[in-house]
Scaffold this motif. Sequence first.
Motif, PDB file in Angstrom:
ATOM      1  N   LEU A   1       0.827  -1.219   0.000  1.00 40.55           N
ATOM      2  CA  LEU A   1       0.000   0.000   0.000  1.00 40.55           C
ATOM      3  C   LEU A   1       0.858   1.266   0.000  1.00 40.55           C
ATOM      4  O   LEU A   1       0.574   2.220  -0.719  1.00 40.55           O
ATOM      5  CB  LEU A   1      -0.911   0.004   1.231  1.00 40.55           C
ATOM      6  CG  LEU A   1      -2.218  -0.799   1.121  1.00 40.55           C
ATOM      7  CD1 LEU A   1      -2.896  -0.892   2.482  1.00 40.55           C
ATOM      8  CD2 LEU A   1      -3.157  -0.177   0.103  1.00 40.55           C
ATOM      9  N   GLY A   2       1.907   1.243   0.793  1.00 45.10           N
ATOM     10  CA  GLY A   2       2.742   2.432   0.925  1.00 45.10           C
ATOM     11  C   GLY A   2       3.445   2.819  -0.368  1.00 45.10           C
ATOM     12  O   GLY A   2       3.875   3.965  -0.519  1.00 45.10           O
ATOM     13  N   ASP A   3       3.545   1.875  -1.303  1.00 45.20           N
ATOM     14  CA  ASP A   3       4.251   2.161  -2.559  1.00 45.20           C
ATOM     15  C   ASP A   3       3.316   2.645  -3.674  1.00 45.20           C
ATOM     16  O   ASP A   3       3.786   3.027  -4.753  1.00 45.20           O
ATOM     17  CB  ASP A   3       4.981   0.897  -3.053  1.00 45.20           C
ATOM     18  CG  ASP A   3       6.115   0.512  -2.117  1.00 45.20           C
ATOM     19  OD1 ASP A   3       6.591   1.393  -1.367  1.00 45.20           O
ATOM     20  OD2 ASP A   3       6.502  -0.669  -2.123  1.00 45.20           O
ATOM     21  N   VAL A   4       2.011   2.544  -3.461  1.00 45.96           N
ATOM     22  CA  VAL A   4       1.097   2.851  -4.569  1.00 45.96           C
ATOM     23  C   VAL A   4       0.123   3.989  -4.239  1.00 45.96           C
ATOM     24  O   VAL A   4      -0.815   4.242  -4.993  1.00 45.96           O
ATOM     25  CB  VAL A   4       0.283   1.593  -4.987  1.00 45.96           C
ATOM     26  CG1 VAL A   4       1.191   0.542  -5.573  1.00 45.96           C
ATOM     27  CG2 VAL A   4      -0.535   1.035  -3.829  1.00 45.96           C
ATOM     28  N   ARG A   5       0.335   4.677  -3.140  1.00 43.45           N
ATOM     29  CA  ARG A   5      -0.598   5.750  -2.771  1.00 43.45           C
ATOM     30  C   ARG A   5      -0.577   6.858  -3.830  1.00 43.45           C
ATOM     31  O   ARG A   5       0.463   7.140  -4.425  1.00 43.45           O
ATOM     32  CB  ARG A   5      -0.265   6.307  -1.392  1.00 43.45           C
ATOM     33  CG  ARG A   5      -0.557   5.274  -0.296  1.00 43.45           C
ATOM     34  CD  ARG A   5      -0.836   5.872   1.062  1.00 43.45           C
ATOM     35  NE  ARG A   5      -1.193   4.782   1.969  1.00 43.45           N
ATOM     36  CZ  ARG A   5      -0.338   4.229   2.827  1.00 43.45           C
ATOM     37  NH1 ARG A   5       0.883   4.683   2.923  1.00 43.45           N
ATOM     38  NH2 ARG A   5      -0.744   3.221   3.594  1.00 43.45           N
ATOM     39  N   VAL A   6      -1.742   7.467  -4.025  1.00 43.03           N
ATOM     40  CA  VAL A   6      -1.884   8.554  -5.005  1.00 43.03           C
ATOM     41  C   VAL A   6      -2.119   9.833  -4.205  1.00 43.03           C
ATOM     42  O   VAL A   6      -3.239  10.120  -3.783  1.00 43.03           O
ATOM     43  CB  VAL A   6      -3.067   8.267  -5.955  1.00 43.03           C
ATOM     44  CG1 VAL A   6      -3.219   9.376  -6.993  1.00 43.03           C
ATOM     45  CG2 VAL A   6      -2.884   6.912  -6.635  1.00 43.03           C
ATOM     46  N   PRO A   7      -1.066  10.602  -3.951  1.00 44.00           N
ATOM     47  CA  PRO A   7      -1.191  11.714  -3.001  1.00 44.00           C
ATOM     48  C   PRO A   7      -2.042  12.870  -3.493  1.00 44.00           C
ATOM     49  O   PRO A   7      -2.577  13.626  -2.701  1.00 44.00           O
ATOM     50  CB  PRO A   7       0.269  12.160  -2.796  1.00 44.00           C
ATOM     51  CG  PRO A   7       1.012  11.652  -3.979  1.00 44.00           C
ATOM     52  CD  PRO A   7       0.286  10.443  -4.486  1.00 44.00           C
ATOM     53  N   ASP A   8      -2.180  13.010  -4.818  1.00 45.79           N
ATOM     54  CA  ASP A   8      -2.922  14.170  -5.330  1.00 45.79           C
ATOM     55  C   ASP A   8      -4.297  13.785  -5.867  1.00 45.79           C
ATOM     56  O   ASP A   8      -4.801  14.372  -6.814  1.00 45.79           O
ATOM     57  CB  ASP A   8      -2.108  14.870  -6.421  1.00 45.79           C
ATOM     58  CG  ASP A   8      -1.764  13.906  -7.567  1.00 45.79           C
ATOM     59  OD1 ASP A   8      -1.913  12.688  -7.381  1.00 45.79           O
ATOM     60  OD2 ASP A   8      -1.348  14.397  -8.634  1.00 45.79           O
ATOM     61  N   PHE A   9      -4.919  12.784  -5.262  1.00 47.46           N
ATOM     62  CA  PHE A   9      -6.263  12.366  -5.670  1.00 47.46           C
ATOM     63  C   PHE A   9      -7.273  13.308  -5.007  1.00 47.46           C
ATOM     64  O   PHE A   9      -7.341  13.405  -3.790  1.00 47.46           O
ATOM     65  CB  PHE A   9      -6.509  10.917  -5.234  1.00 47.46           C
ATOM     66  CG  PHE A   9      -7.748  10.304  -5.808  1.00 47.46           C
ATOM     67  CD1 PHE A   9      -7.689   9.514  -6.943  1.00 47.46           C
ATOM     68  CD2 PHE A   9      -8.984  10.504  -5.199  1.00 47.46           C
ATOM     69  CE1 PHE A   9      -8.836   8.939  -7.476  1.00 47.46           C
ATOM     70  CE2 PHE A   9     -10.132   9.941  -5.725  1.00 47.46           C
ATOM     71  CZ  PHE A   9     -10.057   9.147  -6.863  1.00 47.46           C
ATOM     72  N   ASP A  10      -8.061  14.008  -5.829  1.00 46.15           N
ATOM     73  CA  ASP A  10      -8.993  15.018  -5.291  1.00 46.15           C
ATOM     74  C   ASP A  10     -10.317  14.390  -4.882  1.00 46.15           C
ATOM     75  O   ASP A  10     -10.966  13.689  -5.683  1.00 46.15           O
ATOM     76  CB  ASP A  10      -9.281  16.096  -6.343  1.00 46.15           C
ATOM     77  CG  ASP A  10      -8.072  16.990  -6.560  1.00 46.15           C
ATOM     78  OD1 ASP A  10      -7.199  17.019  -5.663  1.00 46.15           O
ATOM     79  OD2 ASP A  10      -8.005  17.646  -7.619  1.00 46.15           O
ATOM     80  N   ALA A  11     -10.750  14.692  -3.662  1.00 44.78           N
ATOM     81  CA  ALA A  11     -12.077  14.270  -3.202  1.00 44.78           C
ATOM     82  C   ALA A  11     -13.134  15.128  -3.908  1.00 44.78           C
ATOM     83  O   ALA A  11     -12.804  16.156  -4.501  1.00 44.78           O
ATOM     84  CB  ALA A  11     -12.155  14.438  -1.696  1.00 44.78           C
TER      85      ALA A  11
END
Length: 381
Positions: A280-290
Amino acid sequence: MPQVYIGRCRSYEQAGVDAAIRQAVAALGGIERFVQPGQRIMLKPNLLLLKGPETAICTHPAIVQAVAAMVREAGAVPLIADSSGGGTSHNPRSLRSLYRISGMEQAAAASGAELNMDCEGLEVPCPEGGLVKMLDVMRPATQVDAIINLPKLKTHGLLRYTGAVKNLFGLVPGRVKLGYHTKLQDAARFSEMLLDIVLWARPALTIMDAIVGMDGDGPSAGRPKEMGLILAGEDCTALDLAALDIIGMDPATVPTMRAALSRGLTSGRAADLEILGERLGDVRVPDFDAPSHGSFDVTLIPPGIRRWLTNQFVARPHASGRCTGCGVCAENCPVGAISVENRRARMDLGHCIRCYCCHELCPQHAVELKRPPLVKLITRA
Ligand code: SF4
Ligand code: SF4
């Protein structure tokens, strides 16, 4: 501990998708764990609107083709079927257009899958349902041996997020969905019903299209979001929990997750999942907008003043200048709160129950969800 497989897949090029899906299914024990020779297997993509794969609204046909081919190789018969609420699944003619535009026609031809043409629904008992004991489902779902759930990872107006659990609402036939929105007006009760559908359908396997998801104002008017991932598993709630962790959305803000938590179907903690494949820690998408309009659970408002406070605090649907007056929203508003005057939709906010079906189904993406002035003042946004 529920297992969720996470694999990388950078594009919809068919050979790459085939390889990624094979790897996912192999990691979960092989296709023979889920499909037996001679069975009929429903493949349930998200076919929300008459839109092509490039819009990222529907499950991509490359995913459906890859899964259908594996089902065929296992000696079973794949049937591609969905029943969206926007008038695209009412008769064989509209279904044919949906299959052609979404790419399902080509996926079926290439894999040997069948395309469902049965638009009838049936009422079925749902004895394990926590809220709904009788369900309306599309007839083909009652005539198959198993369902493989093929959701698309997207944001959602009412529920903030749509994935494995919400995708199965497509088993409720077309406009019969409007009755569910009318009866279950708040997101909490609506989510309870969605979990009941999951309990009834018990999909053998879920494979989520997160190669290109959708953020912002999904599930149709958002922004295609490249993520390069495929998620797979047997447990819909676990899959959604992993997906929420990847996109950085707090499960406590997602009504389907809150309902699953209160039923003891999940701990709500991604740490309690057994993750296969990528970490999980390698595939997070930090700029995914809610979703931009935020969320507010109307059940938190006392019933006596709910209508007034809903108008003050909950995002309002509004038809923008892109509206063509086509009337799709008016046909699909469960409480008849929309009229079309001078080629522009008008929402009667006094009657609107904030289900956001108009936002979801508008083919022009013309319905905006506006934060009420009071909320803007409080949040200064
Ligand atoms: S808001 Fe969208 S669905 Fe409604 S009339 Fe306008 S274009 Fe059609
Ligand atoms: S106006 Fe839109 S959000 Fe309001 S009840 Fe009708 S479909 Fe739902």
